[in-house]
Design an enzyme around this catalytic site. Structure first.
Site, short mmCIF file in Angstrom:
data_model
loop_
_atom_site.label_atom_id
_atom_site.label_comp_id
_atom_site.label_asym_id
_atom_site.label_seq_id
_atom_site.Cartn_x
_atom_site.Cartn_y
_atom_site.Cartn_z
N MET A 5 -0.53 33.23 -22.48
CA MET A 5 0.55 32.93 -23.40
C MET A 5 0.11 31.89 -24.44
O MET A 5 0.52 31.95 -25.62
CB MET A 5 1.78 32.44 -22.66
CG MET A 5 3.05 32.44 -23.50
SD MET A 5 3.53 34.09 -24.10
CE MET A 5 4.33 34.76 -22.65
N PHE A 15 0.83 -1.20 0.00
CA PHE A 15 0.00 0.00 0.00
C PHE A 15 0.87 1.25 0.00
O PHE A 15 1.78 1.39 0.79
CB PHE A 15 -0.91 0.00 1.23
CG PHE A 15 -1.77 1.21 1.36
CD1 PHE A 15 -2.79 1.46 0.45
CD2 PHE A 15 -1.56 2.14 2.36
CE1 PHE A 15 -3.58 2.58 0.56
CE2 PHE A 15 -2.34 3.27 2.48
CZ PHE A 15 -3.36 3.50 1.57
#
Length: 597
Positions: free
Chosen positions: A493, A124
């Site tokens: 941009m 895990f």
């Protein structure tokens, strides 16, 4: 724990690995850690709880932790420290690590890992953190033995800050931090055993000085290496510029190393650099690169970069020299040592007569490539350049030590063009990687490091939303950060490139569902402000700067504004795209370079 108790330990003291880790961090002078807890690092957080020497700043995302640590490091000259858990905690940090690697920022990232016996079993929250981060770090380590812990962490700090600085990751399995570990004494590291001592090559210095004496059109091209070398390097650069009379230009990451208002400073060069800096770079006969790496945003078309110059490259990282642009003289070593050697070799030699060259530079300056016209009618729409310039002017009036972070995009370039810096380490931006979402957590790191300073994040609305959750960190630690959003509703941009290079096909660059930033600020216990017209701008800025808590200022600016000058991809420095009000004839652009819109 008292100092006596702290110092009583030897290699046999009964400490667990987490306690040993904190002892070593204390040895290294660490005062602040930016982090986020999780199962694999809970032993470290437990040890943090039981001490009061090191402060922990709880961010809201691991990427933000690294950006905050970057700004802390860059604004202080210290090594930034990050603590993340295993699996997603470490993978969330990768963007920040890559950002730090590209911009040479010294960091140590401590990542949790599953116990050593479970590594490779898909446990895990297990990830191959050292494998994943190898290309995103200067070096990384996986600690497998308790006896190696203390020395590994010490070496990580040494690697991070030595030579060309960068990020180092130390992966810490949980059994190493839970179990007993010796607090070993510092040992001579491999790095010190292998390090080369000595200053820059004397012959290279002599050749450079001779070139300085004979040059007619010289230029100092400076970069972030001067910032990384410390304040002394910036002072030496200023002395050398004074003695030689040379003009100075800078990369985005080097801003502040030389005073922006100084007449010898030509401004930033490169894709959105000044006309005078770019034309001087193209036309010089001697280019001395100091702590810069010839990034593509600086060079443009490499085979046309500074085509007729004798080139000198001084850098601490020899692998960067001749990597992109072939040079005539290589100077390896810390740029501070190089500047000292050049000054010593120059001595009291009179400055050469560069009047013809400065006259040419003056003609390029007259083009005013950063110029704009703002309609000052109170109801007029705000141009973003005007907003940044007024922010600079009004912040300067406060007399406060000011640090500016940015996100990435048009606003970043406008900030570089219009917010001036006369001291190093005050400009905090993402250069090499161009990471949207950098500025807000960077402002956190700078404000933590400098609690009494004025810290401003000049932002775009799109980038701000990348790490907006850090408003929670700002609220928790009552950090008086000012977030100045140039809100044009676009990924500016991206929109600009789509307009100029893709036939104005605005594919997925417009934000149709923005939050109300004033209400959002209030939801995070900050103060929200908004300016929609020129007549409101100065009042909002003044109130923002005077407020003693965090502020989000939503500055509504012209949506279709483009950032000029601009060197299109694949063009040379004398092929700049200028704004509609600039004169390409005065700039001296080539025929193919007369690209007006």
């Amino acid at each position: 724990m008292t100092a006596a108790e702290r110092d009583a330990g030897t290699g046999n003291e009964a400490l667990n690995g987490a306690e040993v880790l904190l002892r070593v961090l204390d040895e290294e002078g660490v005062e602040v850690i930016f982090g986020y807890p999780g199962g694999a690092v809970l032993p470290i957080y437990d040890a943090l709880f039981r001490q009061d020497r090191i402060r922990h700043i709880l961010v809201r995302h691991e990427q933000a932790a690294v950006h905050a640590a970057e700004a802390y490091a860059r604004s202080t000259g210290k090594v930034g420290v990050v603590l993340v858990t295993s699996g997603p905690g470490a993978t969330n940090a990768v963007t920040g690590l890559m950002d730090a690697l590209m911009d040479s920022i010294p960091l140590v990232c401590l990542s949790g890992q599953v116990p050593t016996k479970l590594i490779g079993n898909d446990a895990f929250q297990e990830a191959d953190t050292t494998g994943i981060t190898r290309p995103a770090t200067k070096h990384n380590y996986l600690v497998r033995e308790p006896g190696a812990l203390a020395q590994t962490v010490r070496e990580a700090f040494e690697v991070a800050r030595s030579g060309r600085p960068g990020p180092v990751l130390v992966d810490l399995p949980k059994d190493i931090t839970v179990g007993k570990a010796p607090l070993t004494k510092p040992a001579l590291s491999r790095l010190r055993r292998l390090s080369h001592q000595g200053g820059p090559d004397a012959e290279a210095i002599a050749r450079t000085v001779e070139a300085i004496k004979t040059a007619k059109r010289p230029l100092f091209y400076t970069g972030g290496g001067i910032i990384n070398s410390g304040p002394e390097a910036s002072e030496l650069l200023r002395r050398l510029a004074r003695k030689t009379g040379f003009p100075v230009t800078s990369t985005l990451m080097g801003l502040g190393a030389f005073p922006s208002p100084d007449p010898q400073f030509l401004g930033m060069l490169g894709m959105h650099g000044s006309v005078e800096a770019n034309m001087a770079t193209h036309g010089c006969d001697l280019l001395i690169a100091l702590g810069s790496r010839f990034d593509d945003r600086v060079t443009g078309r490499v085979d046309a970069f500074s085509p007729n110059s004798f080139k000198v490259h001084a850098d601490i990282d020899p692998s960067q020299i001749d990597k992109i642009v072939p040079v005539d003289v290589r100077i390896e070593g810390d740029v501070r040592d190089t500047l000292e050697a050049l000054l010593e070799a120059w001595g009291d030699t009179p400055a050469p007569d560069l009047s013809t060259w400065w006259n040419q530079i003056a003609s390029w300056r007259s083009v005013d490539g950063f110029g704009f016209t703002q309609d000052m009618t109170p109801s007029a729409i705000i141009r973003p350049q005007h907003a940044v310039r007024r922010l600079y002017e009004l912040a300067k009036e406060t007399g406060r030590d000011t640090f500016v972070s940015t996100e990435v995009g048009q606003h970043q370039m406008w900030a570089a063009q219009h917010f001036q810096f006369d001291r190093p380490n005050r400009w905090l931006t993402s250069g090499g990687l161009g990471t949207m979402g950098y500025g807000l957590p960077a402002a956190v790191g700078a404000q933590v490091a400098h609690p009494d300073a004025l810290v401003i994040d000049i932002a775009g609305e799109a980038s701000t939303l990348m790490n907006i959750q850090e408003l929670g960190t700002i609220a928790q630690y009552r950090l008086p950060v000012k977030i100045f959003i140039l809100n044009n509703h676009y990924m500016g941009m991206v929109r600009q490139w789509q307009e100029l290079l893709h036939g104005s096909r605005y594919s997925q660059s417009y934000s149709e569902a923005l939050p109300d930033f004033v209400k959002l600020a209030e939801a995070f216990h900050a103060t929200g402000m908004r300016a929609t017209h020129v007549g409101e701008l100065d009042d909002v800025i003044r109130r923002m700067l005077a407020h003693d808590g965090p502020v989000v200022a939503d500055i509504c600016v012209a949506e279709g504004e483009n950032c000029y000058p601009m060197i299109p991809s694949g063009a040379a420095h004398n092929q700049m795209l200028l704004g509609p009000d600039q004169d390409s004839e005065a700039a001296g652009l080539t025929e193919e370079g007369k690209m007006l819109v």
